[in-house]
Design a protein around this motif. Structure first.
Motif, PDB file in Angstrom:
ATOM      1  N   ASP A  51       0.848  -1.185   0.000  1.00  0.00           N
ATOM      2  CA  ASP A  51       0.000   0.000   0.000  1.00  0.00           C
ATOM      3  C   ASP A  51       0.891   1.245   0.000  1.00  0.00           C
ATOM      4  O   ASP A  51       2.131   1.148  -0.025  1.00  0.00           O
ATOM      5  CB  ASP A  51      -0.986  -0.010   1.164  1.00  0.00           C
ATOM      6  N   ALA A  53       1.672   3.267   2.258  1.00  0.00           N
ATOM      7  CA  ALA A  53       2.521   3.423   3.443  1.00  0.00           C
ATOM      8  C   ALA A  53       3.744   2.512   3.410  1.00  0.00           C
ATOM      9  O   ALA A  53       4.638   2.656   4.245  1.00  0.00           O
ATOM     10  CB  ALA A  53       1.706   3.151   4.702  1.00  0.00           C
ATOM     11  N   ASN A  55       3.388  -0.902   3.624  1.00  0.00           N
ATOM     12  CA  ASN A  55       3.032  -2.201   4.186  1.00  0.00           C
ATOM     13  C   ASN A  55       2.980  -3.234   3.064  1.00  0.00           C
ATOM     14  O   ASN A  55       2.511  -2.945   1.949  1.00  0.00           O
ATOM     15  CB  ASN A  55       1.667  -2.123   4.878  1.00  0.00           C
ATOM     16  N   THR A 143       3.630  -5.081   8.387  1.00  0.00           N
ATOM     17  CA  THR A 143       3.555  -3.628   8.529  1.00  0.00           C
ATOM     18  C   THR A 143       4.934  -3.026   8.794  1.00  0.00           C
ATOM     19  O   THR A 143       5.887  -3.726   9.144  1.00  0.00           O
ATOM     20  CB  THR A 143       2.599  -3.240   9.665  1.00  0.00           C
ATOM     21  N   GLY A 151       3.204   3.773  12.514  1.00  0.00           N
ATOM     22  CA  GLY A 151       2.872   4.468  11.277  1.00  0.00           C
ATOM     23  C   GLY A 151       2.304   3.574  10.201  1.00  0.00           C
ATOM     24  O   GLY A 151       1.384   3.978   9.471  1.00  0.00           O
ATOM     25  N   LEU A 154      -1.307   2.750  11.154  1.00  0.00           N
ATOM     26  CA  LEU A 154      -2.135   3.954  11.120  1.00  0.00           C
ATOM     27  C   LEU A 154      -2.461   4.366   9.683  1.00  0.00           C
ATOM     28  O   LEU A 154      -3.528   4.914   9.413  1.00  0.00           O
ATOM     29  CB  LEU A 154      -1.441   5.097  11.845  1.00  0.00           C
ATOM     30  N   GLN A 155      -1.535   4.110   8.760  1.00  0.00           N
ATOM     31  CA  GLN A 155      -1.732   4.508   7.365  1.00  0.00           C
ATOM     32  C   GLN A 155      -2.134   3.341   6.467  1.00  0.00           C
ATOM     33  O   GLN A 155      -2.138   3.465   5.246  1.00  0.00           O
ATOM     34  CB  GLN A 155      -0.444   5.137   6.832  1.00  0.00           C
ATOM     35  N   ALA A 157      -3.881   0.865   4.125  1.00  0.00           N
ATOM     36  CA  ALA A 157      -4.945   1.095   3.139  1.00  0.00           C
ATOM     37  C   ALA A 157      -6.244   0.432   3.581  1.00  0.00           C
ATOM     38  O   ALA A 157      -6.241  -0.680   4.111  1.00  0.00           O
ATOM     39  CB  ALA A 157      -4.509   0.543   1.785  1.00  0.00           C
ATOM     40  N   ASN A 395       1.018  10.618  16.811  1.00  0.00           N
ATOM     41  CA  ASN A 395       0.932   9.165  16.625  1.00  0.00           C
ATOM     42  C   ASN A 395      -0.055   8.492  17.577  1.00  0.00           C
ATOM     43  O   ASN A 395       0.188   7.379  18.058  1.00  0.00           O
ATOM     44  CB  ASN A 395       2.315   8.521  16.788  1.00  0.00           C
ATOM     45  N   TYR A 397      -3.022   6.285  18.803  1.00  0.00           N
ATOM     46  CA  TYR A 397      -3.652   5.091  18.243  1.00  0.00           C
ATOM     47  C   TYR A 397      -4.616   4.510  19.269  1.00  0.00           C
ATOM     48  O   TYR A 397      -4.417   4.633  20.478  1.00  0.00           O
ATOM     49  CB  TYR A 397      -2.605   4.045  17.843  1.00  0.00           C
ATOM     50  N   LYS A 441      -9.864   0.143  11.269  1.00  0.00           N
ATOM     51  CA  LYS A 441      -9.970   0.246   9.819  1.00  0.00           C
ATOM     52  C   LYS A 441     -10.815  -0.881   9.221  1.00  0.00           C
ATOM     53  O   LYS A 441     -11.421  -0.714   8.157  1.00  0.00           O
ATOM     54  CB  LYS A 441      -8.574   0.233   9.203  1.00  0.00           C
TER      55      LYS A 441
END
Length: 489
Positions: A51, A53, A55, A143, A151, A154-155, A157, A395, A397, A441
């Motif tokens: 994705d 980010a 990942n 990840t 990160g 968190l990002q 997709a 950051n 979460y 997500k």
């Protein structure tokens, strides 16, 4: 390097872990490892993608007859905590991890081992490789930047993952399964503080606090281990009667690791050096006694320096900064009522620095309650606002809300009882597993987390019990096969 890992069992897991040990992968530097995994996937005909980010996802179609089984996502993070003993030069961006075996445990020589979460990643790769394993549709999600900021998660997709069951392989206790975790946030404080030139009647000294064990700022926060920043600030308070003014300060290297060492350069009244050193000797004895049996290798040293940096904080600025650090939230704030024995809220004074009047602090707040995280961040803002500092929250979460009625959990417990003869302890962890973020997500995901026995994570004492890796692999294989057979029928 690390050829001895090839002699361990299960060989399929340790072979992949050897690749991880030989590939530098601190947070923010996962690209080389991700590329190695992609080439490996290409060789095996496994589709993969990334994705935005960074990942990485690698997929494997279901075994014949298991196409209707629910999709299983195997999840871990590629990066590792980069911590080395002060007397051991190691560049985590270029140097491999040097491992050795002692008394049934795998260690690293003077650095973090990277079993967190390298063994989870290795196990996921082993599942993808194992053609004897009967399984439903598989996805392995790797990840990035978990240890530094969460990160990657968190990002992550949205509308990308296809599975409905997620096995997080980032836990560190055999005989346990996790169904919930704390959320958290970084609290970052910064300020420019006034300085003035050193006087002729001042002498420069170097103050060092070393020898602490360190550890994971969530899992180990309740164990009474020393925090080098907390303790050295206490020492600096005790030196104020001798005219102490801070010149610089450096304590801790990561916000999610209990700081093991801290160093300060300070100015003292020239005629107070002998008295200050005597006080340091007293404080050494006091602190060692307080930490006895827990973290009792503390070393406190005060040595004169010949060089003379031009300026130090003003007396008032030095006093106010040390006072603010002395009363800043640190350690366990509250234990959970709903989940007995689990820390609800804590804070780690992870990284503190002062250089040429510029002060920075990065703390990691964890809590099962987002409101408590916000409150501690606001306390930092109120406290350090008194010295003109700016405080921001980064950051953040969410936590992972437990679901003790999960069918996936029930299935895992039955298998654990059948294979190992005991029911696993069902736990909520005071650490930031990515499950909370992933669940936000992908709300329909059903998740559990388990792994091998790892101790000393986030410190050079990190080690993994060899027998527990075999047990972990046995459980993981059995669970995947059980999910495929029972739900494909």
């Amino acid at each position: 390097m690390n050829e001895h890992l090839d002699t361990l069992s299960p060989a399929i897991v340790w072979r992949h872990f050897r690749t991880l040990c030989n590939t530098p992968r601190p947070s923010g530097h996962e690209e080389r490892l991700a590329s190695i995994i992609e080439r490996w996937a290409d060789e095996r005909g496994l589709p993969h993608d990334r994705d935005a980010a960074g990942n990485l996802r690698v997929r494997k179609p279901a075994s014949s007859g298991c196409e209707s089984a629910p999709g299983v996502i195997l999840q871990g993070h590629l990066d590792m905590v980069a911590q080395a003993n002060a007397d051991h030069p190691h560049d985590f961006t270029t140097d491999p991890i040097d491992t050795y075996i002692a008394d049934g445990w795998l260690h690293a020589s003077d650095t973090t081992l990277g079993a967190d979460n390298g063994l989870g990643v290795a196990a996921a790769l082993a599942v993808l490789e194992d053609d004897t394993l009967r399984h439903g549709p598989l996805e392995a999600l790797f990840t990035v930047e978990e240890e530094s900021s969460m990160g990657g998660a968190l990002q992550l997709a949205e509308h990308w993952l296809e599975g409905s069951l997620l096995l997080n392989l980032d836990s560190e206790d055999r005989g346990e399964v996790y169904i919930g975790c704390a959320g958290g946030a970084d609290v970052v404080v910064s300020a420019s503080l006034p300085t003035s030139a050193l006087r002729d009647d001042e002498q420069v000294w170097q103050l060092a606090l070393t020898g602490l064990k360190g550890g994971h700022s969530g899992i180990d926060i309740h164990k009474g281990l020393g925090n080098a920043n907390r303790l050295l600030v206490r020492v600096l308070r005790a030196l104020e009667p001798y005219g102490a003014r801070l010149i610089d300060y450096h304590g801790g290297t990561l916000r999610n690791a209990l700081p093991r060492e801290a160093f300060a350069t300070l100015a003292l009244d020239a005629d107070e050096g002998e008295a200050a050193q005597a006080r340091i000797a007293e404080l050494q004895d006091e602190l060692v006694a307080e930490l006895a049996g827990i973290d009792d290798r503390l070393v406190l040293e005060l040595e004169a320096r010949d060089d003379a940096p031009g300026e130090a904080l003003t007396r008032t600025a030095s006093h106010m900064l040390v006072a603010a650090l002395h009363v800043a939230p640190c350690g366990v704030e509250r234990m959970s009522v709903e989940v007995p024995g689990v820390v609800e809220t804590s804070n780690n004074l992870g990284v503190v620095a002062l250089e040429q009047g510029r002060f920075t602090l990065c703390a990691l707040v964890r809590s099962l309650r987002d409101s408590a995280t916000a409150d501690i961040a606001d306390r930092f803002r109120a406290l350090f606002g008194l010295i003109g500092a700016e405080t921001r929250v980064e950051n953040a979460y969410p936590g992972w809300t437990p679901n003790p009625e999960s069918p996936l959990l029930a299935r895992f417990r039955r298998l654990h009882q059948h294979l190992l003869g005991s029911d696993p302890e069902v736990k909520v962890i005071h650490a930031g597993l990515e499950c909370g973020i992933l669940g936000g997500k992908y709300p329909a995901l059903e998740m559990i987390s388990f792994g091998p026995q790892i101790r000393g994570a986030h410190s050079p004492d990190e080690r993994v019990e060899l027998d527990s890796v075999e047990e972990f692999w046995k459980l993981l294989r059995a669970l995947i096969e059980d999910l495929a057979e029972r739900q494909a029928a």
